[in-house]
Write a protein that holds these residues in place. Structure first.
Motif, PDB file in Angstrom:
ATOM      1  N   GLN A 105      -7.105   0.710  -0.785  1.00  0.00           N
ATOM      2  CA  GLN A 105      -7.430  -0.429   0.080  1.00  0.00           C
ATOM      3  C   GLN A 105      -8.479   0.020   1.109  1.00  0.00           C
ATOM      4  OE1 GLN A 105      -4.044  -2.142   2.135  1.00  0.00           O
ATOM      5  NE2 GLN A 105      -5.248  -3.809   2.999  1.00  0.00           N
ATOM      6  N   ASP A 125      -5.405  -1.526  -5.060  1.00  0.00           N
ATOM      7  CA  ASP A 125      -4.902  -2.062  -3.797  1.00  0.00           C
ATOM      8  C   ASP A 125      -5.971  -2.904  -3.098  1.00  0.00           C
ATOM      9  OD1 ASP A 125      -3.441  -2.612  -1.566  1.00  0.00           O
ATOM     10  OD2 ASP A 125      -3.143  -0.517  -0.952  1.00  0.00           O
ATOM     11  N   GLU A 126      -5.823  -4.185  -3.196  1.00  0.00           N
ATOM     12  CA  GLU A 126      -6.746  -5.132  -2.561  1.00  0.00           C
ATOM     13  C   GLU A 126      -8.214  -4.815  -2.841  1.00  0.00           C
ATOM     14  OE1 GLU A 126      -5.967  -6.621   1.292  1.00  0.00           O
ATOM     15  OE2 GLU A 126      -3.831  -6.186   1.195  1.00  0.00           O
ATOM     16  N   SER A 153       0.835  -1.212   0.000  1.00  0.00           N
ATOM     17  CA  SER A 153       0.000   0.000   0.000  1.00  0.00           C
ATOM     18  C   SER A 153       0.863   1.253   0.000  1.00  0.00           C
ATOM     19  CB  SER A 153      -0.920   0.023   1.221  1.00  0.00           C
ATOM     20  OG  SER A 153      -1.831  -1.047   1.152  1.00  0.00           O
TER      21      SER A 153
END
Ligand SMILES: Nc1ncnc2c1ncn2[C@@H]1O[C@H](COP(=O)(O)OP(=O)(O)OP(=O)(O)O)[C@@H](O)[C@H]1O
Ligand SMILES: [Mg+2]
Lengths: 253, 482
Positions: free
Chosen positions: A87, A170-171, A43
């Motif tokens: 994220q 991000d995720e 991240s």
């Protein structure tokens, strides 16, 4: 054809080095999956590339089509074509998704150019339909009170509307249920292929996302840098063996 | 002090407040020649008050009223035991209390500073008004439009006049209500206003008349409304309705550093008054205003009050709920930027059964800006069925800004109910970064955050005002980032 080059990037937060020499080149249309244990700096990498002011780049460079973006503010980078799907997206109380995206789209227009509101809403609704997001969401405040999965869908909606040249995701899969995962993956895949296909850096912990968004390359991040790269089979191997395998191999090397 | 007999029409006080547009007052570019034919000089004395009254050719009772007010003003201490010590920096001797037509600062459009021109541009102020506001032209030609609306409402029996004019032409009704809602000695600044007031509006709406259009729209640039010590009195007779909009959303550039108005509203049985203010003051202005209304049986008074700018604003619009089932509401927004202090709030005095009041106050503090909320809600024990809802929300932008809340709610007796909510939130870096990562500049991100914060309130404002408010906030936030 565009190109995002991340060159030997070192990132610190305060005095603390977090990312220590990350190198990767992404061409438009390519999907690069980055996997790695919690806390390796994935991240951090994504936010630093997007221009977060707290993250200091101590050495290395990020080039967008050969031009360094490091002197640019986050918003300039965004307008230059970078996009970060967070994220943990922030909520913006009182600002509706429709108005927020409208401001973002407007920000990309030239001086004196005005947004065509009808065309804008038409596009917004089309993208929402694609991502199976209820129309009611346009008037809801951005991420305010959204469920985890709704937030992630909202990120992809923004990506679809802003049509970046490079997306750092991000995720995006975390918090999504099985159906939502497929919908989001379809949404991303719909943006792939064709002339404006973005280059994607896909940060994930799980193979299941990669079943839907099939990566061209998979990279394993360990101790704040890439230690192993391969094709999509690397992710399967990782899933089967866990990170210990990489760790051992890396320690032996 | 020789009187002049040329004056006392609405235009008389033009030069007082607006013309020299937010310029560094100390630079001395604009000097007023000492000419007693036209102004009262600086400083405040019995002579000043007599002069003003004489120029205005007022009836003896008004002079009495003024002189009595002056005594009270001089006798009352500064309220620094609860309010900010900054009040002590007002130099009453340096202030010009009355300035009449003929005293017009002269300047050309070229001399108007660029940032002010830019502000006008951004606000979309019409060309003609820009010149007036920046002091290039001493008077905006709004007389025609003004008399139109005046004539229009006159057909319904509505009196809509400048307060000077009204005192002359409608003394009986004026006198009956004047100074009754806000007594002279209510506070030091209401006393000051009572001594030296000029300008402001007088409105009387007869029984059952519903004024269709908001009063003021055409007359927002009317000269006396720029008065420094304006006095407004609105009386809505039984069952009538009126909306009044005050102020100017253009930066209100003042030649003087003190603005002290008094606004009194009277809503008789079943009447409705809505009073809307959106003001943006120059950074050197002390804006100390007393606003209060009395709501009789089943009447409703609603204050919508937006304060931006000024060095110090102290303003707590209030409603005295005097008759059964009266309703009072204050919706306020205050934005304190660097070097500014917004000390605002509301007062709800319940004095009859089944009265209800609602206060929603939102403040935004930017940089070194400071916001204070002060509220009084008073429901005595002997009443029943009274309700109050108070909501104060503060938004802080960056860690140096400050907010204080003093909600004094005294609700006695178990037959009354109150509900109080307060929140303090911050625009954090992550939120700004999130918006920037979508392509918005830092300034755009901040104004979006601020507009989001006030959104639910601003939506209740008339369209025109919420749009202007949004634009003002955009300007403020743009200026607040490097
Ligand atoms: N603002 C911060 N201040 C101090 N340390 C931080 C900060 N942000 C991140 N870190 C630290 O940097 C390291 C990397 O964090 P990062 O969030 O980049 O990891 P990640 O690889 O994304 O992990 P995950 O898979 O859990 O999301 C962690 O040890 C984290 O605690
Ligand atoms: Mg992470």
């Amino acid at each position: 054809m565009s190109c995002l080059e991340i060159q030997n990037l070192h990132i610190s937060i305060g005095d603390k080095p977090i990312v220590k020499g990350f190198t990767l080149t992404i061409a438009s249309g390519e999907v690069h999956a980055v996997m790695g244990p919690n806390g390796t700096g994935k991240s951090t990498l994504a936010k630093a590339i997007a221009g977060h002011p707290d993250y200091t780049i101590t050495s290395g460079d990020v080039l967008l089509d050969g031009r360094s973006v490091l002197a640019m503010e986050a918003d300039e980078r965004a307008r230059a074509g970078l996009f970060l799907a967070f994220q943990y997206p922030s909520d913006i109380p009182g600002v509706s998704i429709a108005n927020f995206l409208r401001a973002a789209v407007q920000a990309r227009l030239g001086e004196g150019e005005d947004l065509d509101a009808t065309a804008y809403y038409k596009r917004l609704y089309a993208k929402m339909d694609l991502l199976k997001i209820d129309r009611k969401f346009t008037s809801r405040s951005v991420n305010d009170g959204f469920s985890g999965g709704e937030k992630k869908r909202c990120e992809i909606l923004q990506m679809a509307m802003l049509e970046p040249r490079f997306a750092l995701m991000d995720e995006t899969d975390s918090g999504l249920d099985i159906d939502a995962l497929r919908i989001v993956a379809d949404g991303v895949n719909a943006q792939r292929g064709g002339a404006n296909s973005p280059g994607i850096l896909l940060i994930t912990h799980y193979q299941r996302l990669l079943d839907h968004i099939v990566p061209d390359h998979v990279h394993v991040m360990w101790d704040s840098r890439i230690v192993k790269s391969g094709d999509k089979s690397l992710a399967l191997e990782l899933e089967a063996k866990g990170y210990d395998w990489v760790k051992k191999e890396f320690a032996a090397a | 002090m020789p009187p002049t007999d040329t004056l006392s029409l609405p235009a008389a006080d033009t030069a007082m407040a607006n013309p020299v547009a937010g310029i560094d007052q100390s630079s001395g570019n604009f000097s007023y020649p000492q000419n007693y034919e036209f102004d009262a000089g600086t400083g405040l004395s019995e002579n000043t008050v007599r002069y003003i009254s004489e120029v205005k050719k007022e009836a003896p009772w008004i002079l009495e009223f003024r002189l009595n007010a002056l005594k009270k003003f001089l006798a009352m201490p500064m309220p620094t035991h609860w309010a900010t010590k900054d009040l002590e920096n007002i130099n009453f001797d340096k202030i010009r209390y009355y300035l009449s037509q003929g005293q017009k600062p002269k300047r050309t459009w070229d001399e108007v500073p660029d940032d002010i021109k830019k502000t006008f541009e951004r606000l979309g102020i019409p060309e003609q008004e820009r010149k007036f506001l920046s002091g290039v032209e001493a008077q905006f030609d709004s007389e025609a439009a003004y008399s139109n609306i005046k004539d229009l409402v006159a057909k319904q029996g509505v009196i809509f006049a400048n307060s000077t004019e009204a005192l002359r032409e409608h003394p009986e009704i004026f006198r009956k209500f004047f100074g009754k809602v806000i007594p002279t000695g209510d506070n030091k600044f209401s006393a000051l206003n009572s001594a030296v007031f000029s300008g402001g509006s007088f409105i009387y709406v007869p029984k059952g008349v519903k004024v269709a259009q908001p009063l003021q729209a055409y007359f927002r640039i009317n000269a006396e409304n720029f008065g420094q010590f304006e006095r407004t009195l609105i009386i809505a007779d039984e069952g009538s309705e009126v909306v009044y909009m005050e102020g100017c959303t253009a930066p209100k550039f003042s030649t003087s550093t003190l603005h002290s108005a008094v606004v009194e509203l009277v809503a008789l049985k079943g009447a409705k008054i809505q009073y809307i203010t959106v003001q943006n003051w120059a950074n050197n202005v002390f804006n100390l205003v007393t606003k209060r209304g009395v709501a009789h049986e089943e009447a409703e008074i609603k204050w919508i009050d937006c304060n931006i700018g000024s060095r110090l604003t102290m303003k707590y619009p209030g409603v005295v709920l005097k008759g059964r089932k009266a309703r009072g509401e204050v919706l306020s927004i205050a934005l304190a930027n660097d070097g500014q202090h917004q000390d605002t709030g509301a007062k709800m005095i319940h004095a009859a059964d089944e009265t209800t009041s609602n206060i929603v106050a939102k403040s935004i503090s930017v940089g070194q800006g400071r916001s204070t909320y002060r509220g009084i809600v008073h429901i005595p024990r002997h009443l029943k069925g009274c309700r109050n809802n108070t909501e104060c929300d503060a938004l802080l932008i960056n860690t140096n800004s400050r907010t204080d809340t003093y909600p004094a709610i005294t609700v006695r007796g178990d037959r009354n109910a109150t509900q109080h909510e307060a929140s303090v939130s911050k625009v954090n870096e992550e939120m700004i970064f999130y918006m920037q990562s979508r392509g918005l500049t830092e300034g755009q991100a901040m104004s979006l955050a601020v507009n989001g914060f006030i959104n639910d309130l601003a939506r209740q404002f008339p369209m025109e005002y919420s749009v202007e408010l949004k634009r003002l906030i955009d300007l403020e936030m743009e200026g607040s980032v490097g």
